[in-house]
Design an enzyme around this catalytic site. Structure first.
Site, PDB file in Angstrom:
ATOM      1  N   GLY A  71       0.813  -1.214   0.000  1.00 36.93           N
ATOM      2  CA  GLY A  71       0.000   0.000   0.000  1.00 36.93           C
ATOM      3  C   GLY A  71       0.845   1.261   0.000  1.00 36.93           C
ATOM      4  O   GLY A  71       0.555   2.223  -0.716  1.00 36.93           O
ATOM      5  N   ASN A 151      -8.608   3.935   8.049  1.00 35.97           N
ATOM      6  CA  ASN A 151      -8.089   2.772   8.763  1.00 35.97           C
ATOM      7  C   ASN A 151      -8.319   2.833  10.270  1.00 35.97           C
ATOM      8  O   ASN A 151      -8.307   1.801  10.930  1.00 35.97           O
ATOM      9  CB  ASN A 151      -6.604   2.599   8.464  1.00 35.97           C
ATOM     10  CG  ASN A 151      -5.827   3.889   8.603  1.00 35.97           C
ATOM     11  OD1 ASN A 151      -6.108   4.877   7.911  1.00 35.97           O
ATOM     12  ND2 ASN A 151      -4.871   3.904   9.492  1.00 35.97           N
ATOM     13  N   GLN A 179      -8.061  -0.249   2.873  1.00 33.51           N
ATOM     14  CA  GLN A 179      -8.958  -0.808   3.890  1.00 33.51           C
ATOM     15  C   GLN A 179     -10.255  -1.369   3.306  1.00 33.51           C
ATOM     16  O   GLN A 179     -11.022  -2.016   4.025  1.00 33.51           O
ATOM     17  CB  GLN A 179      -9.300   0.254   4.952  1.00 33.51           C
ATOM     18  CG  GLN A 179      -8.141   0.553   5.898  1.00 33.51           C
ATOM     19  CD  GLN A 179      -7.818  -0.592   6.852  1.00 33.51           C
ATOM     20  OE1 GLN A 179      -8.656  -1.429   7.171  1.00 33.51           O
ATOM     21  NE2 GLN A 179      -6.584  -0.633   7.321  1.00 33.51           N
ATOM     22  N   SER A 199      -3.449  -3.382  -0.881  1.00 30.17           N
ATOM     23  CA  SER A 199      -2.335  -4.077  -0.231  1.00 30.17           C
ATOM     24  C   SER A 199      -2.747  -5.482   0.195  1.00 30.17           C
ATOM     25  O   SER A 199      -3.779  -5.655   0.853  1.00 30.17           O
ATOM     26  CB  SER A 199      -1.900  -3.269   0.991  1.00 30.17           C
ATOM     27  OG  SER A 199      -0.952  -4.004   1.723  1.00 30.17           O
ATOM     28  N   HIS A 201      -1.758  -7.683   2.456  1.00 28.76           N
ATOM     29  CA  HIS A 201      -1.860  -8.164   3.840  1.00 28.76           C
ATOM     30  C   HIS A 201      -3.053  -7.601   4.601  1.00 28.76           C
ATOM     31  O   HIS A 201      -3.233  -7.899   5.779  1.00 28.76           O
ATOM     32  CB  HIS A 201      -0.556  -7.918   4.599  1.00 28.76           C
ATOM     33  CG  HIS A 201      -0.322  -6.498   5.014  1.00 28.76           C
ATOM     34  ND1 HIS A 201      -0.605  -6.050   6.284  1.00 28.76           N
ATOM     35  CD2 HIS A 201       0.167  -5.429   4.350  1.00 28.76           C
ATOM     36  CE1 HIS A 201      -0.275  -4.763   6.371  1.00 28.76           C
ATOM     37  NE2 HIS A 201       0.192  -4.369   5.215  1.00 28.76           N
ATOM     38  N   THR A 237      12.669  -7.219  -9.855  1.00 24.41           N
ATOM     39  CA  THR A 237      12.266  -8.582 -10.189  1.00 24.41           C
ATOM     40  C   THR A 237      10.885  -8.880  -9.618  1.00 24.41           C
ATOM     41  O   THR A 237      10.589  -8.518  -8.478  1.00 24.41           O
ATOM     42  CB  THR A 237      13.293  -9.577  -9.604  1.00 24.41           C
ATOM     43  OG1 THR A 237      14.569  -9.262 -10.150  1.00 24.41           O
ATOM     44  CG2 THR A 237      12.929 -11.016  -9.928  1.00 24.41           C
ATOM     45  N   CYS A 325       0.764   5.300  20.833  1.00 24.11           N
ATOM     46  CA  CYS A 325       1.545   4.087  20.635  1.00 24.11           C
ATOM     47  C   CYS A 325       2.028   3.864  19.218  1.00 24.11           C
ATOM     48  O   CYS A 325       2.960   3.133  18.980  1.00 24.11           O
ATOM     49  CB  CYS A 325       0.776   2.853  21.089  1.00 24.11           C
ATOM     50  SG  CYS A 325      -0.312   2.180  19.855  1.00 24.11           S
TER      51      CYS A 325
HETATM   52  C1  LIG Z   1      -2.061  -0.444   5.895  1.00 18.75           C
HETATM   53  C2  LIG Z   1      -2.391   0.780   5.128  1.00 18.75           C
HETATM   54  C3  LIG Z   1      -1.479   1.348   4.230  1.00 18.75           C
HETATM   55  C4  LIG Z   1      -0.084   0.798   4.054  1.00 18.75           C
HETATM   56  O1  LIG Z   1      -0.056  -0.418   3.368  1.00 18.75           O
HETATM   57  P1  LIG Z   1       1.264  -1.339   3.455  1.00 18.75           P
HETATM   58  O2  LIG Z   1       0.996  -2.458   2.513  1.00 18.75           O
HETATM   59  O3  LIG Z   1       1.378  -1.786   4.868  1.00 18.75           O
HETATM   60  O4  LIG Z   1       2.419  -0.505   3.015  1.00 18.75           O
HETATM   61  C5  LIG Z   1      -1.863   2.464   3.510  1.00 18.75           C
HETATM   62  N1  LIG Z   1      -3.086   2.988   3.668  1.00 18.75           N
HETATM   63  C6  LIG Z   1      -4.000   2.479   4.507  1.00 18.75           C
HETATM   64  C7  LIG Z   1      -5.344   3.110   4.612  1.00 18.75           C
HETATM   65  C8  LIG Z   1      -3.679   1.360   5.278  1.00 18.75           C
HETATM   66  O5  LIG Z   1      -4.579   0.877   6.124  1.00 18.75           O
END
Ligand SMILES: *Cc1c(COP(=O)(O)O)cnc(C)c1O
Length: 387
Positions: A71, A151, A179, A199, A201, A237, A325
């Site tokens: 992301g 997020n 998100q 993204s 994950h 790559t 945090c």
């Molecule tokens: C997690 C997140 C990102 C970053 O994505 P990564 O793959 O961790 O670099 C960017 N924008 C939002 C809204 C996110 O929740």
């Protein structure tokens, strides 16, 4: 001890089926996808199949999909890529006050190079008013970037309306959909976007892989310089296992989304109601309805989010806070301040986010223990005594 994960917005575990789909690309299909030989071509096939799945899911064309490292890289590429490609046309960028740092920080960097950024405000629910975006546009505006859903507080923006305005004014429009992809429907034509970040994950795919959708004809300077991969738009790559995993993760989301949304929305609302009913002097952050199906964000007055998190963690519950945090500073989240929370209330905020493996009993466990933790911490809080 039981362990309960209520932090799916921070990251999701990989779905076992995703891992299974990726495995051959680490082992026998390990070739460099740019190689002519059969090892390379096997990897390339996996990548191109994934590209098609993702394009179809977004309502895009395969050649509009650029694979990235996640992301953050997608956001950086969109912001800096559009800015540098349109320098001759203008130097003004519009974002919202509650963007992820992956969007606001590239803008800050561009300011050092002479670009200007306007941050449009949000209301107390975290909503952007499309008319505010319209009013912020000048003849120097080259890019608008507004996130699809936030997020922290889960508020979903009127992206389609903002996109219509951008189109009328001839301004390139980007949305950070990290998100929302995999959680609610995302279609690039319905949203009227030129660029979109996602993204892996955040929807049960692997970490370190993402996509930037770039509508055909969008002027975009490359961000990563090197080889000529991705039609000369992104060097390095190919991460074949990651890209294959991303495609598999999208397929699973497509299959499960309707059911997951329904279940999570119900569980989310029970969790929110439970917290607000059982713990006095708590407030919901974000909009009650226009929010992600898996997101609950509440402020618990008179105590600190971090203390609650540590106590929850001791009971095996993983959650997140919008307070200090996330950084080394003592500043609370810019999102919570932007929706008008005073510092002390922003510091007492907690985010609980549900996902594919969340259960009714997870919420029962939370609702059993959180009120006790709050009571204990409030008993020690000088703020609570003074009220
Ligand atoms: C997690 C997140 C990102 C970053 O994505 P990564 O793959 O961790 O670099 C960017 N924008 C939002 C809204 C996110 O929740």
């Amino acid at each position: 001890m039981e362990r309960i994960y209520l932090d799916y917005a921070a990251t999701t575990p990989c779905d076992p089926e995703v891992l299974k789909a990726m495995e051959p690309y680490f082992l026998e299909k390990f070739g460099n996808a740019s190689s002519i030989h059969s090892f390379g071509q096997e990897a390339k096939k996996g990548i191109e199949d994934s590209r098609e799945v993702i394009a179809k899911f977004l309502g895009a064309k395969p050649e509009e999909i650029i694979f990235t490292s996640g992301g953050t890289e997608s956001d950086n590429t969109a912001i800096e890529g559009v800015a540098l490609a349109n320098k001759a046309k203008g130097s003004h960028i519009i974002i919202s006050a509650i963007e992820h740092h992956a969007v606001s920080e590239p803008c800050k960097f561009l300011e050092k190079l002479g670009f200007q950024t306007t941050q449009v405000k949000v209301d107390k629910y975290g909503l952007v008013d499309p008319q505010d975006v319209k009013k912020a546009i000048t003849d120097k505006t080259i890019l608008i970037s507004i996130m699809h859903a936030n997020n922290e507080i889960g508020t979903i923006q009127p992206i389609s309306e903002i996109g219509k305005i951008a189109k009328e004014k001839g301004v390139t429009f980007h949305t950070d959909a990290v998100q929302t992809v995999g959680h609610i429907p995302v279609n690039v034509d319905e949203l009227n976007v030129d660029l979109l970040s996602m993204s892996g994950h955040k929807f049960y795919g692997p970490k370190g892989v993402g996509v930037l959708y770039a509508r055909k004809g969008t002027r975009l300077e490359r961000y990563m310089h090197g080889g000529d991969q991705e039609r000369n738009r992104r060097a390095s790559t190919y991460n074949a296992p990651g890209i294959v995993g991303l495609g598999k993760a999208i397929q699973l989301c497509q299959k499960n989304m309707a059911e997951e949304t329904k279940f999570q929305t119900k569980l989310r609302d029970r969790m929110i109601k439970g917290i607000l009913d059982k713990i006095p002097e708590t407030v919901l952050n974000g909009h009650a309805q226009i929010r992600l199906p898996n997101n609950a964000n509440v402020s618990v007055k008179y105590i600190e989010g971090e203390s609650m998190l540590l106590n929850l963690d001791m009971l095996g519950i993983a959650a997140s806070t919008g307070s200090a945090c996330t950084s080394t500073s003592l500043e609370p989240s810019h999102v919570l301040l932007a929706i008008g929370l005073p510092h002390e209330i922003a510091h007492g905020s907690l985010r609980f986010t549900l996902g594919r493996w969340s259960k009714e009993s997870d919420v029962d466990y939370l609702l059993e223990h959180l009120p006790k933790i709050v009571a204990k911490l409030r008993a020690m809080s000088p703020l609570y005594e003074k009220k």
